[in-house]
Enzyme design. Structure first.
Site, PDB file in Angstrom:
ATOM      1  N   LYS A 249       0.860  -1.191   0.000  1.00 59.84           N
ATOM      2  CA  LYS A 249       0.000   0.000   0.000  1.00 59.84           C
ATOM      3  C   LYS A 249       0.893   1.237   0.000  1.00 59.84           C
ATOM      4  O   LYS A 249       1.705   1.420   0.897  1.00 59.84           O
ATOM      5  CB  LYS A 249      -0.906   0.002   1.245  1.00 59.84           C
ATOM      6  N   ASP A 254      -2.710  10.256   3.420  1.00 67.39           N
ATOM      7  CA  ASP A 254      -4.086   9.820   3.614  1.00 67.39           C
ATOM      8  C   ASP A 254      -4.852  10.850   4.440  1.00 67.39           C
ATOM      9  O   ASP A 254      -4.711  10.907   5.665  1.00 67.39           O
ATOM     10  CB  ASP A 254      -4.096   8.444   4.318  1.00 67.39           C
ATOM     11  N   LYS A 261     -10.405  12.756   7.786  1.00 65.93           N
ATOM     12  CA  LYS A 261      -9.897  12.435   9.117  1.00 65.93           C
ATOM     13  C   LYS A 261      -9.899  13.680   9.999  1.00 65.93           C
ATOM     14  O   LYS A 261      -9.793  14.792   9.482  1.00 65.93           O
ATOM     15  CB  LYS A 261      -8.440  11.953   9.000  1.00 65.93           C
ATOM     16  N   ASP A 272       1.695   6.505   5.363  1.00 63.88           N
ATOM     17  CA  ASP A 272       0.704   5.540   4.873  1.00 63.88           C
ATOM     18  C   ASP A 272       1.159   4.847   3.576  1.00 63.88           C
ATOM     19  O   ASP A 272       0.431   4.043   3.009  1.00 63.88           O
ATOM     20  CB  ASP A 272      -0.639   6.256   4.669  1.00 63.88           C
ATOM     21  N   ASP A 331     -12.155   6.699   3.688  1.00 61.99           N
ATOM     22  CA  ASP A 331     -10.911   6.574   4.456  1.00 61.99           C
ATOM     23  C   ASP A 331     -10.423   5.125   4.513  1.00 61.99           C
ATOM     24  O   ASP A 331      -9.291   4.864   4.911  1.00 61.99           O
ATOM     25  CB  ASP A 331     -11.135   7.128   5.868  1.00 61.99           C
ATOM     26  N   GLU A 333      -9.294   3.366   2.233  1.00 64.99           N
ATOM     27  CA  GLU A 333      -8.808   3.394   0.850  1.00 64.99           C
ATOM     28  C   GLU A 333      -7.725   2.357   0.591  1.00 64.99           C
ATOM     29  O   GLU A 333      -7.528   1.937  -0.540  1.00 64.99           O
ATOM     30  CB  GLU A 333      -8.299   4.797   0.494  1.00 64.99           C
ATOM     31  N   ARG A 335      -7.418  -0.810   1.372  1.00 65.68           N
ATOM     32  CA  ARG A 335      -7.922  -2.096   0.874  1.00 65.68           C
ATOM     33  C   ARG A 335      -8.373  -1.964  -0.572  1.00 65.68           C
ATOM     34  O   ARG A 335      -8.303  -2.928  -1.338  1.00 65.68           O
ATOM     35  CB  ARG A 335      -9.046  -2.607   1.798  1.00 65.68           C
TER      36      ARG A 335
HETATM   37  N1  BES Z   1      -4.167   4.699   6.875  1.00 66.66           N
HETATM   38  C1  BES Z   1      -5.260   4.391   7.694  1.00 66.66           C
HETATM   39  C2  BES Z   1      -4.930   3.427   8.821  1.00 66.66           C
HETATM   40  C3  BES Z   1      -3.955   3.924   9.843  1.00 66.66           C
HETATM   41  C4  BES Z   1      -4.404   4.483  11.031  1.00 66.66           C
HETATM   42  C5  BES Z   1      -2.610   3.785   9.651  1.00 66.66           C
HETATM   43  C6  BES Z   1      -3.518   4.899  11.978  1.00 66.66           C
HETATM   44  C7  BES Z   1      -1.725   4.210  10.610  1.00 66.66           C
HETATM   45  C8  BES Z   1      -2.172   4.756  11.773  1.00 66.66           C
HETATM   46  C9  BES Z   1      -6.390   3.748   6.874  1.00 66.66           C
HETATM   47  O1  BES Z   1      -6.462   4.137   5.560  1.00 66.66           O
HETATM   48  C10 BES Z   1      -7.662   4.123   7.547  1.00 66.66           C
HETATM   49  O2  BES Z   1      -7.951   5.275   7.583  1.00 66.66           O
HETATM   50  N2  BES Z   1      -8.379   3.127   8.048  1.00 66.66           N
HETATM   51  C11 BES Z   1      -9.585   3.359   8.719  1.00 66.66           C
HETATM   52  C12 BES Z   1     -10.552   2.284   8.316  1.00 66.66           C
HETATM   53  C13 BES Z   1     -11.965   2.545   8.762  1.00 66.66           C
HETATM   54  C14 BES Z   1     -12.536   3.745   8.024  1.00 66.66           C
HETATM   55  C15 BES Z   1     -12.784   1.322   8.483  1.00 66.66           C
HETATM   56  C16 BES Z   1      -9.325   3.302  10.224  1.00 66.66           C
HETATM   57  O3  BES Z   1      -8.475   2.544  10.662  1.00 66.66           O
HETATM   58  O4  BES Z   1      -9.937   4.076  10.946  1.00 66.66           O
HETATM   59 ZN    ZN Z   2      -4.647   4.768   4.687  1.00 65.26          ZN
HETATM   60 ZN    ZN Z   3      -7.589   5.901   5.275  1.00 64.75          ZN
END
Ligand code: BES
Ligand code: ZN
Ligand code: ZN
Length: 484
Positions: A249, A254, A261, A272, A331, A333, A335
């Protein structure tokens, strides 16, 4: 930094600082009377990373706590070497580090760990950005061992290559997102491909769209920066049909997109792209080590921004894996970009065994804290092999479940699946697992696959005595060991 091996009496050292190990609960025997006096008056000395400078008219010493002898492992040895170097960077031109013969360690492993520690300790993310930055004075590190063994040099060679890869991945993760754009990442990959003769294929957004990579382009369309799927190929075993596929990824920033966010700590979302960074680093190491295996790498590199053309919650995208996904939250994204990259690795590059690396979820940090990478797989033996490879080089990985009960948590009313889990007893239930479940949908014919959620381990909040805070380059050592 020059790292050399020496076998000579400790009384013959000519460098500016001699680093001496002290194991906890063991009486260290060193000839210098000042050192002996100190150790006699401080019998407790020797806790891991504890250190004490001792100046005598003849020599400066750094006594370094190695912890309990039975607890010493690859990771600690690496970090001890790192501690010796990081403490010395600004103060000494040359140091010697004495490493006694250690039971349970062969010379190659010791050599590898020592060089990794030293090189990783000398990396500073502020180098190109602080105008007050001063170059370290340390240029020469001498490793003093009891008896010569060719294994040390072999370990040095491997360690040097891996450290270069890890520091590259760290640099990409630490760099500001205005500079480390998808195009910058692409140029780095191009340079590596050219220098090491790896085959590179670049899929730009237009081509991705034509190919049907709608999950990837759905994310990419929110940003003005061009996005890319980048593939690198290494063929080390033409007789074999087995092909490792490493997928990363690479979200260079992000914001969350339209499902934006909160602003607190959003700056950290520059890391990210660490999955792609580690995959790129791994390919650099592989190209230099030239193991007898085939490896392809696919990195999905884009920003996730809420531009005017950004995708909306409710959009349904068509993935190159053949499935459709309802975007509930923009968010989630990672996956989305991964399923297209994973499909490309299988359909076009014929990868037979897959590992993807992604800073995928905050939920994995809730589940495991800061120390373990989360692993999810469809094949116990394969997952176990990867976990053991990680353990041998100090990268901790813990397997989480991915059984079929979780399938219903990504069912969609309108498409094949939702990009966010639902239906648990709380909204965020099993967040890391449902992320993995989604990616699993892109694994074709059930071939062995492991997803590594490195959201916690790709980033260090605090500086350590052996390494600065920031991106860690996690996963590179594990993948190299896995294929070796
Ligand atoms: N890049 C984030 C995950 C992340 C969070 C990485 C904290 C490093 C530190 C990912 O793209 C994300 O935002 N995931 C969401 C998924 C949710 C919307 C289902 C998350 O973890 O909140
Ligand atoms: Zn992300
Ligand atoms: Zn994200």
């Amino acid at each position: 930094m020059k790292i050399q091996l020496a076998t000579k009496p400790l009384t013959d050292i000519t460098t500016q600082l001699l680093v001496l190990p002290v194991f906890q609960g063991e009486k260290a025997k060193y000839q210098d009377p000042t050192v002996t006096d100190f150790l006699n008056t401080q019998p407790q000395f020797g806790k891991l990373y504890e250190n004490q400078l001792i100046y005598t008219p003849k020599q400066k010493f750094l006594l370094l706590g190695f912890g309990k002898k039975d607890n010493l492992n690859f990771e600690k040895l690496q970090n001890l070497s790192g501690t010796a170097v990081k403490q010395s960077l600004q103060g000494y031109k040359s140091i010697s580090l004495y490493i006694p013969t250690l039971d349970n360690f062969d010379a190659k492993t010791v050599g590898e760990a020592i060089v990794l520690g030293a090189e990783i300790a000398s990396y500073d993310p502020a180098k190109d950005y602080k105008t007050s930055y001063t170059q370290p004075v340390l240029t020469q590190v001498e490793i003093v061992v009891d008896k010569a063994d060719r294994g040390y040099q072999e370990g040095f060679k491997i360690g040097t290559i891996m450290a270069e890869s890890i520091n590259l991945a760290r640099k990409l993760g630490d760099m500001p997102p205005n500079e480390m754009t998808p195009t910058y990442f692409l140029n780095t990959a191009k340079k590596i491909a050219k220098d090491t003769k790896l085959k590179i294929t670049i899929i730009d957004e237009k081509t991705a769209k034509k190919k049907g990579m709608g999950a990837f382009t759905g994310v990419a369309q929110g940003s003005e920066e061009p996005s890319y799927i980048i593939a690198l190929e290494y063929r080390g075993d033409l007789k074999s049909k087995e092909i490792w596929g490493f997928i990363g990824k690479g979200v260079t920033f992000d914001t969350g997109g339209i499902s934006i966010k909160p602003s607190s700590k959003m700056e950290e979302m520059k890391y990210d792209m660490s999955g792609a960074g580690s995959v790129l680093g791994t390919m650099l190491s592989i190209a230099k080590l030239r193991p007898k295996v085939n490896v392809v790498a696919v990195m999905a590199v884009t920003e996730n921004l809420p531009g005017g053309k950004a995708q909306r919650p409710g959009d349904i995208v068509r993935s190159y894996c053949g499935k459709t996904a309802e975007v509930i939250n923009t968010d989630a994204e990672g996956r989305l970009v991964l399923i297209d990259a994973l499909a490309y690795a299988q359909k076009d590059l014929k990868a037979t065994k897959l590992v993807d690396l992604a800073t995928l979820t905050g939920a994995v940090i809730v589940a495991l804290g800061d120390f373990y990478t989360g692993a999810f797989g469809n094949n116990r033996e394969f997952t176990q092999r990867l976990i053991e490879a990680g353990a041998s080089v100090g990268e901790k990985i813990w397997e989480l479940p991915l059984s079929e009960e979780y399938n219903k948590m990504i069912q969609s009313e309108f498409a094949d699946m939702t990009n966010v889990g639902h239906g648990g007893s709380m909204p965020s239930a099993a967040g890391a697992i449902t992320g993995a479940k989604f990616i699993e949908q892109a694994v074709l014919d059930n071939r062995p696959w492991v997803h590594l959620d490195i959201a916690a381990t790709a980033w260090d909040l605090k500086s350590k005595p052996y390494q600065t805070a920031g991106a860690t380059g996690v996963g590179i050592k594990t993948l190299i060991k896995l294929i070796s």
